[in-house]
Motif scaffolding. Structure first.
Motif, PDB file in Angstrom:
ATOM      1  N   ASP A   1       0.831  -1.212   0.000  1.00  0.00           N
ATOM      2  CA  ASP A   1       0.000   0.000   0.000  1.00  0.00           C
ATOM      3  C   ASP A   1       0.861   1.256   0.000  1.00  0.00           C
ATOM      4  O   ASP A   1       0.591   2.209  -0.737  1.00  0.00           O
ATOM      5  CB  ASP A   1      -0.930   0.028   1.216  1.00  0.00           C
ATOM      6  CG  ASP A   1      -2.113  -0.916   1.089  1.00  0.00           C
ATOM      7  OD1 ASP A   1      -2.450  -1.304  -0.051  1.00  0.00           O
ATOM      8  OD2 ASP A   1      -2.696  -1.266   2.136  1.00  0.00           O
ATOM      9  N   ALA A   2       1.908   1.262   0.820  1.00  0.00           N
ATOM     10  CA  ALA A   2       2.788   2.431   0.918  1.00  0.00           C
ATOM     11  C   ALA A   2       3.567   2.654  -0.381  1.00  0.00           C
ATOM     12  O   ALA A   2       3.762   3.798  -0.806  1.00  0.00           O
ATOM     13  CB  ALA A   2       3.747   2.276   2.099  1.00  0.00           C
ATOM     14  N   ILE A   3       4.001   1.579  -1.032  1.00  0.00           N
ATOM     15  CA  ILE A   3       4.713   1.707  -2.310  1.00  0.00           C
ATOM     16  C   ILE A   3       3.773   2.288  -3.365  1.00  0.00           C
ATOM     17  O   ILE A   3       4.122   3.240  -4.066  1.00  0.00           O
ATOM     18  CB  ILE A   3       5.279   0.345  -2.772  1.00  0.00           C
ATOM     19  CG1 ILE A   3       6.429  -0.087  -1.867  1.00  0.00           C
ATOM     20  CG2 ILE A   3       5.735   0.415  -4.233  1.00  0.00           C
ATOM     21  CD1 ILE A   3       6.894  -1.520  -2.093  1.00  0.00           C
ATOM     22  N   ILE A   4       2.585   1.733  -3.468  1.00  0.00           N
ATOM     23  CA  ILE A   4       1.627   2.192  -4.472  1.00  0.00           C
ATOM     24  C   ILE A   4       1.237   3.654  -4.224  1.00  0.00           C
ATOM     25  O   ILE A   4       1.061   4.419  -5.165  1.00  0.00           O
ATOM     26  CB  ILE A   4       0.405   1.259  -4.512  1.00  0.00           C
ATOM     27  CG1 ILE A   4       0.832  -0.100  -5.112  1.00  0.00           C
ATOM     28  CG2 ILE A   4      -0.743   1.870  -5.311  1.00  0.00           C
ATOM     29  CD1 ILE A   4      -0.194  -1.192  -5.003  1.00  0.00           C
ATOM     30  N   ALA A   5       1.155   4.040  -2.964  1.00  0.00           N
ATOM     31  CA  ALA A   5       0.799   5.423  -2.616  1.00  0.00           C
ATOM     32  C   ALA A   5       1.984   6.381  -2.750  1.00  0.00           C
ATOM     33  O   ALA A   5       1.824   7.579  -2.578  1.00  0.00           O
ATOM     34  CB  ALA A   5       0.249   5.474  -1.198  1.00  0.00           C
TER      35      ALA A   5
END
Length: 107
Positions: free
Chosen positions: A46-50
């Motif tokens: 989630d953090a990478i995609i965001a």
């Protein structure tokens, strides 16, 4: 004429997480399925995609193992993103402090 409708965003202006999401979808996986197969915590995905977490060497190797996409691609995308962010920071700094020389900011 260069309008927002026909202008493209340069690759370096996109966090590699946006590319990762496209790759995950193109392989017919959900983000959760990918996280499980790659053995990466969902919070990290989630953090990478965001755009809040980099694609590290370990993650790039896991992407390769799971999706078959060479780690070198992720290294290049991550490097370009970081360079782009640094340029934006320097530009903002030069707007705030126009008398400051760039050589003083960049070693």
């Amino acid at each position: 004429m260069n309008t927002s409708a026909n202008r493209r965003t340069p690759h370096e202006a996109l966090h590699p997480g946006q590319h990762l999401l496209e790759c995950i979808k193109s392989h017919g996986l959900s983000e959760q399925d990918f996280a499980l197969r790659a053995d990466i915590p969902m919070a990290t995905i989630d953090a990478i995609i965001a755009g809040r977490h980099p694609i590290t060497c370990d993650i790039a190797l896991r992407i390769d193992r799971t999706l078959g996409i060479m780690p070198d691609l992720w290294f290049v995308l991550q490097s370009r993103w970081q360079q782009h962010q640094k340029k934006l920071s320097i530009a903002a700094l030069s707007q705030t402090f126009p008398d400051l020389l760039i050589e003083q900011v960049m070693p």
